[in-house]
Write a protein that holds these residues in place. Structure first.
Motif, PDB file in Angstrom:
ATOM      1  N   LYS A   8      18.476  13.131 -19.804  1.00  0.00           N
ATOM      2  CA  LYS A   8      19.922  12.909 -19.609  1.00  0.00           C
ATOM      3  C   LYS A   8      20.620  12.892 -20.945  1.00  0.00           C
ATOM      4  N   LYS A   9      21.776  13.518 -21.017  1.00  0.00           N
ATOM      5  CA  LYS A   9      22.519  13.523 -22.275  1.00  0.00           C
ATOM      6  C   LYS A   9      23.090  12.131 -22.524  1.00  0.00           C
ATOM      7  N   PRO A  10      22.768  11.516 -23.681  1.00  0.00           N
ATOM      8  CA  PRO A  10      23.289  10.180 -23.907  1.00  0.00           C
ATOM      9  C   PRO A  10      24.811  10.193 -24.039  1.00  0.00           C
ATOM     10  N   VAL A  11      25.418   9.135 -23.526  1.00  0.00           N
ATOM     11  CA  VAL A  11      26.875   9.017 -23.627  1.00  0.00           C
ATOM     12  C   VAL A  11      27.186   7.705 -24.329  1.00  0.00           C
ATOM     13  N   GLY A  15      32.360   6.336 -23.967  1.00  0.00           N
ATOM     14  CA  GLY A  15      32.472   7.455 -23.030  1.00  0.00           C
ATOM     15  C   GLY A  15      32.349   8.814 -23.679  1.00  0.00           C
ATOM     16  N   THR A  16      32.369   8.889 -25.009  1.00  0.00           N
ATOM     17  CA  THR A  16      32.254  10.207 -25.645  1.00  0.00           C
ATOM     18  C   THR A  16      30.783  10.603 -25.704  1.00  0.00           C
ATOM     19  N   PRO A  17      30.479  11.879 -25.469  1.00  0.00           N
ATOM     20  CA  PRO A  17      29.066  12.270 -25.464  1.00  0.00           C
ATOM     21  C   PRO A  17      28.460  12.191 -26.852  1.00  0.00           C
ATOM     22  N   ASN A  18      27.213  11.720 -26.928  1.00  0.00           N
ATOM     23  CA  ASN A  18      26.465  11.701 -28.185  1.00  0.00           C
ATOM     24  C   ASN A  18      25.644  12.969 -28.263  1.00  0.00           C
ATOM     25  N   PRO A  19      25.396  13.460 -29.471  1.00  0.00           N
ATOM     26  CA  PRO A  19      24.458  14.576 -29.537  1.00  0.00           C
ATOM     27  C   PRO A  19      23.103  14.113 -28.988  1.00  0.00           C
ATOM     28  N   ALA A  20      22.406  15.008 -28.321  1.00  0.00           N
ATOM     29  CA  ALA A  20      21.140  14.631 -27.669  1.00  0.00           C
ATOM     30  C   ALA A  20      20.136  14.111 -28.693  1.00  0.00           C
ATOM     31  N   ILE A  21      19.328  13.166 -28.263  1.00  0.00           N
ATOM     32  CA  ILE A  21      18.261  12.669 -29.122  1.00  0.00           C
ATOM     33  C   ILE A  21      17.022  13.508 -28.853  1.00  0.00           C
ATOM     34  N   ARG A  22      16.380  13.920 -29.917  1.00  0.00           N
ATOM     35  CA  ARG A  22      15.092  14.619 -29.758  1.00  0.00           C
ATOM     36  C   ARG A  22      13.971  13.834 -30.414  1.00  0.00           C
ATOM     37  N   ALA A  47      10.229   6.403 -24.825  1.00  0.00           N
ATOM     38  CA  ALA A  47      10.854   7.606 -25.391  1.00  0.00           C
ATOM     39  C   ALA A  47      10.225   8.858 -24.782  1.00  0.00           C
ATOM     40  N   HIS A  48       8.920   8.804 -24.588  1.00  0.00           N
ATOM     41  CA  HIS A  48       8.211   9.952 -24.001  1.00  0.00           C
ATOM     42  C   HIS A  48       8.777  10.264 -22.614  1.00  0.00           C
ATOM     43  N   ASN A  49       9.130   9.219 -21.879  1.00  0.00           N
ATOM     44  CA  ASN A  49       9.722   9.421 -20.547  1.00  0.00           C
ATOM     45  C   ASN A  49      11.052  10.146 -20.605  1.00  0.00           C
ATOM     46  N   ARG A 332      16.146   2.189 -23.971  1.00  0.00           N
ATOM     47  CA  ARG A 332      17.190   2.201 -22.924  1.00  0.00           C
ATOM     48  C   ARG A 332      18.575   2.193 -23.585  1.00  0.00           C
ATOM     49  N   ALA A 333      18.706   1.376 -24.632  1.00  0.00           N
ATOM     50  CA  ALA A 333      20.001   1.283 -25.329  1.00  0.00           C
ATOM     51  C   ALA A 333      20.380   2.647 -25.909  1.00  0.00           C
ATOM     52  N   LEU A 334      19.412   3.300 -26.544  1.00  0.00           N
ATOM     53  CA  LEU A 334      19.711   4.612 -27.138  1.00  0.00           C
ATOM     54  C   LEU A 334      20.087   5.610 -26.044  1.00  0.00           C
ATOM     55  N   ALA A 335      19.380   5.541 -24.923  1.00  0.00           N
ATOM     56  CA  ALA A 335      19.668   6.473 -23.818  1.00  0.00           C
ATOM     57  C   ALA A 335      21.071   6.236 -23.256  1.00  0.00           C
ATOM     58  N   GLU A 336      21.526   4.991 -23.370  1.00  0.00           N
ATOM     59  CA  GLU A 336      22.880   4.675 -22.876  1.00  0.00           C
ATOM     60  C   GLU A 336      23.943   4.930 -23.941  1.00  0.00           C
ATOM     61  N   GLY A 337      23.511   5.462 -25.084  1.00  0.00           N
ATOM     62  CA  GLY A 337      24.467   5.806 -26.136  1.00  0.00           C
ATOM     63  C   GLY A 337      24.832   4.649 -27.045  1.00  0.00           C
ATOM     64  N   LYS A 338      24.076   3.547 -26.953  1.00  0.00           N
ATOM     65  CA  LYS A 338      24.390   2.393 -27.804  1.00  0.00           C
ATOM     66  C   LYS A 338      23.817   2.606 -29.205  1.00  0.00           C
ATOM     67  N   SER A 339      24.459   2.010 -30.168  1.00  0.00           N
ATOM     68  CA  SER A 339      23.964   2.031 -31.552  1.00  0.00           C
ATOM     69  C   SER A 339      24.554   0.833 -32.275  1.00  0.00           C
ATOM     70  N   GLY A 340      23.903   0.436 -33.374  1.00  0.00           N
ATOM     71  CA  GLY A 340      24.421  -0.693 -34.154  1.00  0.00           C
ATOM     72  C   GLY A 340      24.237  -2.014 -33.436  1.00  0.00           C
ATOM     73  N   VAL A 341      23.282  -2.052 -32.504  1.00  0.00           N
ATOM     74  CA  VAL A 341      23.048  -3.293 -31.755  1.00  0.00           C
ATOM     75  C   VAL A 341      21.597  -3.743 -31.918  1.00  0.00           C
ATOM     76  N   MET A 342      21.371  -5.017 -31.615  1.00  0.00           N
ATOM     77  CA  MET A 342      20.013  -5.562 -31.588  1.00  0.00           C
ATOM     78  C   MET A 342      19.701  -5.974 -30.151  1.00  0.00           C
ATOM     79  N   VAL A 343      18.495  -5.677 -29.728  1.00  0.00           N
ATOM     80  CA  VAL A 343      18.038  -6.136 -28.421  1.00  0.00           C
ATOM     81  C   VAL A 343      17.834  -7.647 -28.525  1.00  0.00           C
ATOM     82  N   ALA A 344      18.273  -8.397 -27.519  1.00  0.00           N
ATOM     83  CA  ALA A 344      18.133  -9.857 -27.585  1.00  0.00           C
ATOM     84  C   ALA A 344      17.629 -10.391 -26.262  1.00  0.00           C
TER      85      ALA A 344
END
Ligand code: F6P
Length: 384
Positions: A8-11, A15-22, A47-49, A332-344
């Motif tokens: 899935k293309k991360p968003v 709401g703006t699309p992120n370039p795909a993660i490879r 990530a493999h999934n 999951r965060a990266l797939a949802e387009g999140k960045s600059g965050v810490m999992v807590a």
């Protein structure tokens, strides 16, 4: 269609699309903690999934910043096969360091003098050259501070909170803490029998530079008589009173837990070495208390330093679960387009905290927290 193309293309959250993660780069920085390998495994499998590749950066970011030091390569390709069977292993298969901070990278000048250099721009460039689209940064306040700088410079990055000291804000607990407390508690149980047999005071030093979470939790679980933590500068007289009261009651021995960052009232933590580009090295807090107690009480007093033993070994089931959940949540965060965050951890779930919030202040033991109240109600001396 290949998994990668079907991903899935991360968003982004806005709401703006992120370039795909490879490709994801994984970094482990700072002191090691039980559970690091479990996080790595979870990131790689999740990530493999998504059809994303993973690579590990050696020793924090040193594998990228000083590749010449690594004849076998500064990066390790990671796939489901290479992370098989590592959940229960202590340490980190990527290696780690607490002296290679990219913003204060120690560099030797021609004169031989060592100075600190900000190499964060080089790091951003190296990540781009390695075609790393996102970073999962696993570490404590130092490593997550670096992650924040990377995020501010436009790198997609998600942090995972690690430290046996449990002093990171924004998460209920860091992984590694439960294993450290369990081991320290086991040691206190063992020390009880020898202390009782010899009618001695046993002083046990545990890690905990700025925060006394390990000392307090292990002290309560392991029935210590006194616990000295950095948050409460101690008055030795109160510990002496406690020991003597126990002796009058017929106990004849006492167990005192000292966090390495504990300090006497009006005094300072025991620093044994000041270092460039790294934290001061602490040491001797337990010995200092033991000597003073022996002198004042006249009772035979021995001390033991658990130190790095607390960082090693097999993670407990609780730490494995948190680590695996954190690793999966980072992806999951990266797939949802999140960045600059810490999992807590925010039981019963995980949430995402901005890196700037997570690293803003140290999570020290609040003096009115339930564990402190419990310790006092059990009659434990906290040095005040
Ligand atoms: O992991 C955090 C910590 O355990 C601190 O409590 C301690 O001061 C520090 O690491 C020691 O790290 P090292 O001896 O590896 O430099």
């Amino acid at each position: 269609m290949s998994k990668a193309r079907a991903a899935k293309k991360p968003v982004a959250q806005n709401g703006t699309p992120n370039p795909a993660i490879r490709k994801i780069g994984i970094s482990t920085g700072g002191g090691d903690a039980p559970g690091l390998n479990a996080v790595i495994r979870a990131v790689v499998l999740a990530a493999h999934n998504h059809g994303w590749e993973c690579c590990g950066i050696r020793d924090g970011y040193s594998g990228m910043l000083s590749p010449a030091r690594y004849p076998q390569g500064g990066m390790i390709p990671l796939n489901p096969q290479s992370v098989r069977g590592i959940t229960h292993l202590g340490g980190t298969l990527l290696g780690t360091t607490n002296v290679g901070h990219p913003l204060h990278y120690p560099t030797q000048l021609r004169s031989g003098k060592i100075v600190e250099r900000d190499r964060s721009d080089e790091l951003v460039q190296a990540l781009g050259e390695a075609r790393i689209d996102a970073v999962v940064a696993i570490g404590g306040d130092g490593s997550l501070g670096i992650a924040k700088v990377l995020a501010d410079k436009g790198v997609r990055v998600v942090g995972v909170p690690k430290t046996i000291d449990n002093d990171l804000d924004g998460t209920v607990v860091t992984f590694g803490f439960d294993t450290a407390v369990s081991f320290a508690t086991d040691c206190l149980d063992r020390l009880h029998t020898t202390a009782a047999s010899h009618h001695r005071i046993m002083v046990v030093e545990v890690m905990g530079r700025y925060a006394g979470w390990i000392a307090l939790a292990a002290g309560v679980a392991g029935s210590a008589d006194a616990v000295l933590i950095p948050e409460i500068p101690y008055d030795l007289g109160t510990v002496v009173d406690k020991v003597q009261k126990r002796d009058r009651a017929g106990a004849g021995f006492s167990i005192v837990v000292v966090a390495e960052g504990a300090m006497p009232r009006g005094g300072k933590a025991s620093v044994i070495e000041k270092r460039l580009g790294a934290m001061d090295r602490l040491g001797g807090a337990g010995e200092r208390v033991a000597k003073a107690l022996q002198q004042t009480t006249g009772k035979e007093t021995r001390h033991v330093v658990l130190g790095h033993l607390l960082r090693g070994g097999t993670p407990t089931a609780a730490d494995r679960q948190i680590s695996l959940r954190f690793g999966a949540a980072a992806v999951r965060a990266l797939a949802e387009g999140k960045s600059g965050v810490m999992v807590a951890l925010d039981p019963p779930t995980v949430r995402y905290v901005p890196l700037g919030v997570a690293t803003k202040r140290m999570k020290v033991v609040p003096l009115d927290c339930d564990t402190v109240l419990t310790a006092r109600e059990l009659g434990m001396c906290l040095g005040d």
